[in-house]
Design an enzyme around this catalytic site. Sequence first.
Site, PDB file in Angstrom:
ATOM      1  NE  ARG A  41      -4.123  -1.519   2.450  1.00 46.16           N
ATOM      2  CZ  ARG A  41      -5.183  -1.336   3.222  1.00 46.16           C
ATOM      3  NH1 ARG A  41      -5.331  -0.220   3.897  1.00 46.16           N
ATOM      4  NH2 ARG A  41      -6.104  -2.283   3.351  1.00 46.16           N
ATOM      5  CG  HIS A  87      -6.687  -1.213  -5.319  1.00 46.96           C
ATOM      6  ND1 HIS A  87      -5.345  -1.337  -5.017  1.00 46.96           N
ATOM      7  CD2 HIS A  87      -7.176  -0.313  -4.431  1.00 46.96           C
ATOM      8  CE1 HIS A  87      -5.042  -0.546  -4.012  1.00 46.96           C
ATOM      9  NE2 HIS A  87      -6.137   0.081  -3.617  1.00 46.96           N
ATOM     10  CE1 TYR A 131     -22.503  15.064 -11.616  1.00 47.73           C
ATOM     11  CE2 TYR A 131     -21.326  15.018  -9.523  1.00 47.73           C
ATOM     12  CZ  TYR A 131     -22.520  15.035 -10.228  1.00 47.73           C
ATOM     13  OH  TYR A 131     -23.713  15.016  -9.561  1.00 47.73           O
TER      14      TYR A 131
END
Length: 874
Positions: A41, A87, A131
């Site tokens: 990570r 992931h 968006y």
Amino acid sequence: MDNTTNENYFINGKQKITPMDIGDRMEEAFLAYAMSVIVARALPDVRDGLKPVHRRILYTMYEKGLTPDKAYHKCADTVGSVLGSYHPHGDASVYDALVRLAQTFSMRYVLVDGQGNFGSVDGDPPAAYRYTEARMSKIATEMLTDIHKETVPFVPNYDDRLKEPAVLPSRFPNILVNGSIGIAVGMATNIPPHNLGEVIDGIHMLIQNPDCTMDELMTCIQGPDFPTGGIIMGRSGIRAAYGTGRGKITLRGQTHFEKVRGRESIVITEIPYMVNKARLVESIASLAKDKRIEGIYHIQDESSREGMRIVVELKKDANQQIVLNKLFSYTQLQDTVSVNMLALVDGEPKTLSLKQVLEHYLQFQVEVITNRTKFDLEKAKKRAHILQGFVVAIDYIDEVIAILRSSKTIPEGKARLIERFKEVDMSALLDRAQYDVEHYHLEHQIGLSEEQAEAIVQMRLGALTGMERQKVTDELYGLMQKITDLLDILADRSRIYQIIEDDLSEIRRKYGDVRRTQIEMVDGEVDIEDLIPVEDCVVTYTDSGYIKRIPADVYKSQRRGGRGVTGMKQREEDFVSELLISSSHANILFISNLGIMYKLKCYELPEGSKNARGTNIVNLLPLNQGEKIAAVLTTPDFDESKYVVMITRSGKIKRTALSAYKNVRKNGLIAIGLDEGDEIAAVRLTDGFNRLFVATRNGMAIRIDEQDVRPMSRSAHGVKAITLRDGDAVVSMAREREGASLLTVSENGYGRRTALDEYRMQSRGGLGLTNYKVDEEHGHVCGIKVVDETDDIMFISSDGVIIRVPCEQIRLMGRTAKGVRVMRVSEGQKVVAFTRAEAAQEEDMPAEETDAETVSDIEASESSINDENTSAEE
């Protein structure tokens, strides 16, 4: 329960409970969790500079074809693909990582090209992923170049359905270019971004000089280059970070004073990296309101698309500099960036120095190029194998058609083809001149394989035409050359390095830009070189290997013919062999009798008094057994337009570009190839268009054009400059200067200046002209030097005495004149070296110390002028 017991508990004869220490168990579980966070990570890999989430985002975009030449794609779809395929974490972590890759104020070179609201330097959050749209940036494609060619290892994804790359090929050093920030368990990393061009220059230097020092690397990589610009105050933090992997850098915003709306104002155009602009403006306003910073009238953020602009208007009686200093002290207009170059090396977290980071990246690129070459080689061999089968089929097409028509099934047809063409002489079918089987590593005698038979069966009828056969043979010949080239790359590590350099140079050409972050020195902190005053120094080197430097102004100008001052105390039978004037910051190049060049800074040479012997050169340079310094050269830089010209005792001359000697390793660099028994006589720096004078011990000289000597490689032996008679040897070489004259000095202390026009131009390799008539009284020629009347000449004798004489006091005479006495040497001693220096303030010696014989020497010398030419001049 006693935690220390090892007793097992049984119920109905079956084991149910195993006692264990809860502390040990917690430690094991926490360590497993910590390592998972560290590796999977939080920390970047040193090879590509990416954390797993960033790597998965870029690879997913690559798989989906979201390249710069394609349309933008909704981030929601990209995030969903990353989650579904690679992931196993939340969508927020993926989208946050994707957003950072697209932020121009976070990344020095963005890897994601975003469209929409991706946040701002004011701390505004990005729009929701439904968006915004994104695709890979152009430079991001370089991160995945050749990934389909098995250049990097692939590992199973979280549910073993798919394979994902363990690392990206990363054709540029992203670990330094974009840096990384991450917090793991018990450790953190903060690698600052750098300028792409500077980092690539550092890679080039490391390839050319694997033993380069951190200081040498820092001539290429000056320091971090933040996307938001700013000013780095001092180099001590940079040096600490590059040398140890840890350091603190003080970073200031860029400011200037300006009159705005009639008031003196401080205008802020850049702020430190990762500083929130809106909070900075708010903190300045708060400090002004609370009267902690006096003198601020108004603050306004006028930033726009054109750039950042924060205007701090001042009161009429305010001192601009005082207010600015308080802003640096109390706000994040001056911030500290902690550098911790921690990265994963073979899966383990390690703190790395700058050179170690570059070495790991370079080693990785060697693996990438090697794997790519093996892939291309295997592919080329397979294709060449099929083409060989096509050539057989086309040349025996009637027989092939008959076999296939008479076969009941395709497998039977293939089997009969293999049986029929058990052994075929390929060189008989192809042009023997082009088909060199040993050179191209292809089979001379072949038997059709299963793959070739299958390809023949699948052939189109159109491939039977003569034009198609020519295409097949042309492709086969091209593949044979490609196979040879690929094999050569695998066998030669230097070719791999050259490929890496070429690829990086191309990336620099396409994506390189100017540095954004300035680096300024601060009071109380200077580089080691800045501690040394810039001054002219006299550098002396003795025949026994003792060297020292002395400030040039120690030797004041005296009248010619004087005895001089003692330059050093020496052992018996030792004398100065080299004398030169150099700036304390210049490079001193040493060329040994074995043709090896070494380099030191002038200030690295030990400073001594006039009487000091100096330090033996073996304490400064790693000389080999039997090796000694033959020539010493000084140069302030390694200008590509300059050349190093070397002349040997046997009369061979060689010209090489000065830039070829830029990266001299600690253990030296080959400067010239020498024939057995030959050695260096003189070395000069030229501009490529000089005319050169070469003088011999027995009084001959030749004037040649430098361009008659073609530029050669460092290890070349050179060509003939002058033809020597028996017993003669070259002693010196000089460069022509306009308006100057040629100074010739004999070993017994006589010298004279002669107009350059008295030496006609000759072709390289001739006998030359008579320059000095050698006799017992005046001695052999010590050397020559091109001088003018504004110069001073410094002479040194074999017993270490140095004298400085204005050049104008040495008479201009004919070419064969014996000259005047320029230095009186003791019995048994001789002049061994002299050099030109800038004129110094003359200091007259007392009358009783002048030499009465000087006038008679001049008269005797003038009467000996003889203009007759010897047979050599013909």
